[in-house]
Design an enzyme around this catalytic site. Structure first.
Site, PDB file in Angstrom:
ATOM      1  N   PRO A 155       0.780  -1.250   0.000  1.00 24.41           N
ATOM      2  CA  PRO A 155       0.000   0.000   0.000  1.00 24.41           C
ATOM      3  C   PRO A 155       0.813   1.302   0.000  1.00 24.41           C
ATOM      4  O   PRO A 155       0.590   2.173  -0.828  1.00 24.41           O
ATOM      5  CB  PRO A 155      -0.852  -0.110   1.271  1.00 24.41           C
ATOM      6  CG  PRO A 155      -0.896  -1.564   1.609  1.00 24.41           C
ATOM      7  CD  PRO A 155       0.406  -2.130   1.119  1.00 24.41           C
ATOM      8  N   THR A 183       2.080   2.575  -5.335  1.00 24.51           N
ATOM      9  CA  THR A 183       2.006   4.034  -5.518  1.00 24.51           C
ATOM     10  C   THR A 183       2.434   4.679  -4.203  1.00 24.51           C
ATOM     11  O   THR A 183       1.694   4.664  -3.219  1.00 24.51           O
ATOM     12  CB  THR A 183       0.569   4.482  -5.855  1.00 24.51           C
ATOM     13  OG1 THR A 183       0.119   3.758  -6.995  1.00 24.51           O
ATOM     14  CG2 THR A 183       0.534   5.972  -6.139  1.00 24.51           C
ATOM     15  N   LYS A 211       2.486   9.088 -12.307  1.00 25.68           N
ATOM     16  CA  LYS A 211       1.265   8.521 -11.716  1.00 25.68           C
ATOM     17  C   LYS A 211       0.597   9.542 -10.775  1.00 25.68           C
ATOM     18  O   LYS A 211      -0.620   9.736 -10.802  1.00 25.68           O
ATOM     19  CB  LYS A 211       1.639   7.242 -10.965  1.00 25.68           C
ATOM     20  CG  LYS A 211       0.631   6.713  -9.976  1.00 25.68           C
ATOM     21  CD  LYS A 211      -0.485   5.944 -10.624  1.00 25.68           C
ATOM     22  CE  LYS A 211      -1.487   5.453  -9.561  1.00 25.68           C
ATOM     23  NZ  LYS A 211      -2.701   4.930 -10.127  1.00 25.68           N
ATOM     24  N   LYS A 236      -5.086   9.353  -0.542  1.00 23.62           N
ATOM     25  CA  LYS A 236      -3.651   9.055  -0.367  1.00 23.62           C
ATOM     26  C   LYS A 236      -2.851   9.615  -1.548  1.00 23.62           C
ATOM     27  O   LYS A 236      -1.870  10.333  -1.365  1.00 23.62           O
ATOM     28  CB  LYS A 236      -3.441   7.540  -0.272  1.00 23.62           C
ATOM     29  CG  LYS A 236      -1.972   7.144  -0.168  1.00 23.62           C
ATOM     30  CD  LYS A 236      -1.741   5.650  -0.364  1.00 23.62           C
ATOM     31  CE  LYS A 236      -1.826   5.252  -1.793  1.00 23.62           C
ATOM     32  NZ  LYS A 236      -0.870   4.280  -2.292  1.00 23.62           N
TER      33      LYS A 236
HETATM   34  P1  NAD Z   1      -4.304  -3.835  -0.744  1.00 22.56           P
HETATM   35  O1  NAD Z   1      -4.343  -3.227   0.594  1.00 22.56           O
HETATM   36  O2  NAD Z   1      -5.514  -4.521  -1.281  1.00 22.56           O
HETATM   37  O3  NAD Z   1      -3.092  -4.889  -0.835  1.00 22.56           O
HETATM   38  C1  NAD Z   1      -1.824  -4.666  -0.320  1.00 22.56           C
HETATM   39  C2  NAD Z   1      -1.260  -5.982   0.172  1.00 22.56           C
HETATM   40  O4  NAD Z   1       0.046  -5.747   0.694  1.00 22.56           O
HETATM   41  C3  NAD Z   1      -2.085  -6.583   1.323  1.00 22.56           C
HETATM   42  O5  NAD Z   1      -2.433  -7.924   1.019  1.00 22.56           O
HETATM   43  C4  NAD Z   1      -1.161  -6.483   2.519  1.00 22.56           C
HETATM   44  O6  NAD Z   1      -1.353  -7.533   3.460  1.00 22.56           O
HETATM   45  C5  NAD Z   1       0.194  -6.536   1.863  1.00 22.56           C
HETATM   46  N1  NAD Z   1       1.263  -5.998   2.676  1.00 22.56           N
HETATM   47  C6  NAD Z   1       1.282  -4.864   3.421  1.00 22.56           C
HETATM   48  N2  NAD Z   1       2.461  -4.719   4.038  1.00 22.56           N
HETATM   49  C7  NAD Z   1       3.224  -5.789   3.680  1.00 22.56           C
HETATM   50  C8  NAD Z   1       4.530  -6.213   3.994  1.00 22.56           C
HETATM   51  N3  NAD Z   1       5.322  -5.501   4.803  1.00 22.56           N
HETATM   52  N4  NAD Z   1       4.973  -7.370   3.460  1.00 22.56           N
HETATM   53  C9  NAD Z   1       4.189  -8.113   2.633  1.00 22.56           C
HETATM   54  N5  NAD Z   1       2.938  -7.757   2.300  1.00 22.56           N
HETATM   55  C10 NAD Z   1       2.460  -6.605   2.816  1.00 22.56           C
HETATM   56  O7  NAD Z   1      -3.832  -2.669  -1.745  1.00 22.56           O
HETATM   57  P2  NAD Z   1      -3.987  -2.635  -3.339  1.00 22.56           P
HETATM   58  O8  NAD Z   1      -5.330  -2.056  -3.679  1.00 22.56           O
HETATM   59  O9  NAD Z   1      -3.558  -3.936  -3.876  1.00 22.56           O
HETATM   60  O10 NAD Z   1      -2.931  -1.489  -3.682  1.00 22.56           O
HETATM   61  C11 NAD Z   1      -1.526  -1.743  -3.731  1.00 22.56           C
HETATM   62  C12 NAD Z   1      -0.853  -0.513  -4.319  1.00 22.56           C
HETATM   63  O11 NAD Z   1      -1.373  -0.295  -5.642  1.00 22.56           O
HETATM   64  C13 NAD Z   1      -1.129   0.784  -3.540  1.00 22.56           C
HETATM   65  O12 NAD Z   1       0.026   1.562  -3.495  1.00 22.56           O
HETATM   66  C14 NAD Z   1      -2.240   1.447  -4.350  1.00 22.56           C
HETATM   67  O13 NAD Z   1      -2.245   2.860  -4.221  1.00 22.56           O
HETATM   68  C15 NAD Z   1      -1.874   1.037  -5.763  1.00 22.56           C
HETATM   69  N6  NAD Z   1      -3.012   1.028  -6.702  1.00 22.56           N
HETATM   70  C16 NAD Z   1      -4.219   0.547  -6.303  1.00 22.56           C
HETATM   71  C17 NAD Z   1      -5.287   0.584  -7.197  1.00 22.56           C
HETATM   72  C18 NAD Z   1      -6.660   0.084  -6.779  1.00 22.56           C
HETATM   73  O14 NAD Z   1      -7.649   0.392  -7.487  1.00 22.56           O
HETATM   74  N7  NAD Z   1      -6.766  -0.694  -5.706  1.00 22.56           N
HETATM   75  C19 NAD Z   1      -5.116   1.109  -8.486  1.00 22.56           C
HETATM   76  C20 NAD Z   1      -3.853   1.542  -8.882  1.00 22.56           C
HETATM   77  C21 NAD Z   1      -2.801   1.509  -7.966  1.00 22.56           C
END
Ligand code: NAD
Length: 320
Positions: free
Chosen positions: A75, A106, A185, A260
């Site tokens: 995240p 991101t 981004k 964020k």
């Molecule tokens: P999410 O919260 O669904 O998934 C993140 C995963 O990372 C979780 O499963 C969490 O347990 C894991 N995690 C956290 N800390 C960790 C660590 N220290 N070691 C291992 N695993 C760890 O988030 P997401 O929606 O998958 O988003 C991930 C990234 O992508 C973010 O930066 C977000 O801004 C970006 N993003 C998200 C979207 C969206 O629509 N969800 C779109 C574009 C970009």
């Protein structure tokens, strides 16, 4: 391409899990993917779905020890620091010489550059890239996300990187150099967030003046205000049937994620001396919307509801 025979993926959330699923389906048969997430159930699910192909690890260091290419998708900046720099279990506590390392999270550019510098100093033969994505969870599932890659088109690894990313998405845009994928981004999400607020306000003033929002949408599409938020992500419900608003904003890009990214963009603008008049007010708007129980967890275009836009307009314009 021997490097993709041993791939690592860390962070198996809403975006990471479907990205790994594409890799598991599309990589050559000999390839194996070592995965880790702090949440055990999601790791177990993937390993069960792809036995022998996807293999579980106890921490990020263990992933790094098994593979030659590492992708991370967590995240925020603090999570990226912990995944890479934790002295006991982080990626950099393994010997990652010669590894190709790609962070798709991101996050702020300063954290990304700090991780890159740490890797460059300790493992000069390894290569670290920022490569955030756009296209949301639906795009990750469909394999249509875009990658904004923090390197020059002349980078020696660029073809290799593009090949890997196209297994998970569609377009890959090399943005010029380290951390510029993230800068692109954040700049994109700032623009998209501002447009959603402006769109909500413009619809609201037109509708309160007596206009049907479907007419307004046609006017914007034909005029100088034409934009994708209006056309495909219309903040007013039931103007465009496939827009998140028409499904109660349940699917899409969560308002907390927009908050964020908008905050990261405003910080970046300040750091680089870019003056903006919409940054602070936009950030306050998304901050409040993200903390409003009527909006939290919904698609960010719910900012229309937060700003007091009319949702039951069809009762007034029925049959129009
Ligand atoms: P999410 O919260 O669904 O998934 C993140 C995963 O990372 C979780 O499963 C969490 O347990 C894991 N995690 C956290 N800390 C960790 C660590 N220290 N070691 C291992 N695993 C760890 O988030 P997401 O929606 O998958 O988003 C991930 C990234 O992508 C973010 O930066 C977000 O801004 C970006 N993003 C998200 C979207 C969206 O629509 N969800 C779109 C574009 C970009």
């Amino acid at each position: 391409m021997t490097r993709f025979e041993k791939l690592g993926f860390i962070g198996l959330g809403a975006m990471g899990k479907p990205m790994v699923t594409h890799l598991a389906h599309k990589l050559p048969p000999a390839s194996r993917i070592w995965v880790y997430d702090v949440l055990q159930p999601v790791v177990d699910d993937l390993c069960e779905e792809f036995p022998e192909r996807v293999l579980k690890c106890a921490n990020a260091k263990e992933v790094a020890e098994h593979v030659d290419t590492i992708v991370t998708m967590v995240p925020e900046g603090a999570h990226v620091r912990s995944v890479y720099l934790d002295p006991e279990h982080g990626v950099c506590s393994a010997d990652i010489s010669n590894r190709l390392v790609i962070d798709c999270s991101t996050i702020d550019t300063a954290t990304s550059l700090a991780v890159k510098d740490h890797i460059a100093q300790n493992f000069p033969s390894a290569s670290f890239y920022d490569s955030p994505v756009s296209g949301g969870v639906v795009g990750a599932i469909k394999g249509t996300i875009a990658f904004f890659l923090g390197c020059a088109e002349s980078d020696p690894n660029v073809e290799h990187l593009i090949h890997l990313m196209r297994l998970m998405g569609k377009e890959v845009i090399p943005c010029g150099g380290p951390s510029l994928g993230l800068a692109a981004k954040l700049s994109n999400n700032y623009l998209s967030g501002v447009i959603a607020i402006a769109c909500s306000e413009a619809f609201d003033m037109g509708m309160r003046s007596g206009l049907d929002p479907r007419t307004l949408a046609k006017v914007y599409a034909a005029g100088t205000a034409q934009n994708t938020i209006c056309d495909k992500f219309c903040p007013v419900p039931n103007v465009y049937p496939d827009a998140p608003s028409s499904g109660g904003w349940k699917q899409g890009f969560k308002v907390q994620l927009m908050r964020k990214d908008f905050g990261l963009a405003v910080d970046m603008a300040k750091r680089v001396g870019s003056h903006n008049v919409l940054g602070d007010v936009g950030l306050e708007t998304y901050d409040r919307a993200a903390n409003d129980p009527r909006c939290r967890d919904l698609d960010s275009r719910v900012v229309y509801r937060y700003l007091g836009g009319q949702e039951d307009w069809q009762t007034q314009h029925n049959g129009a």
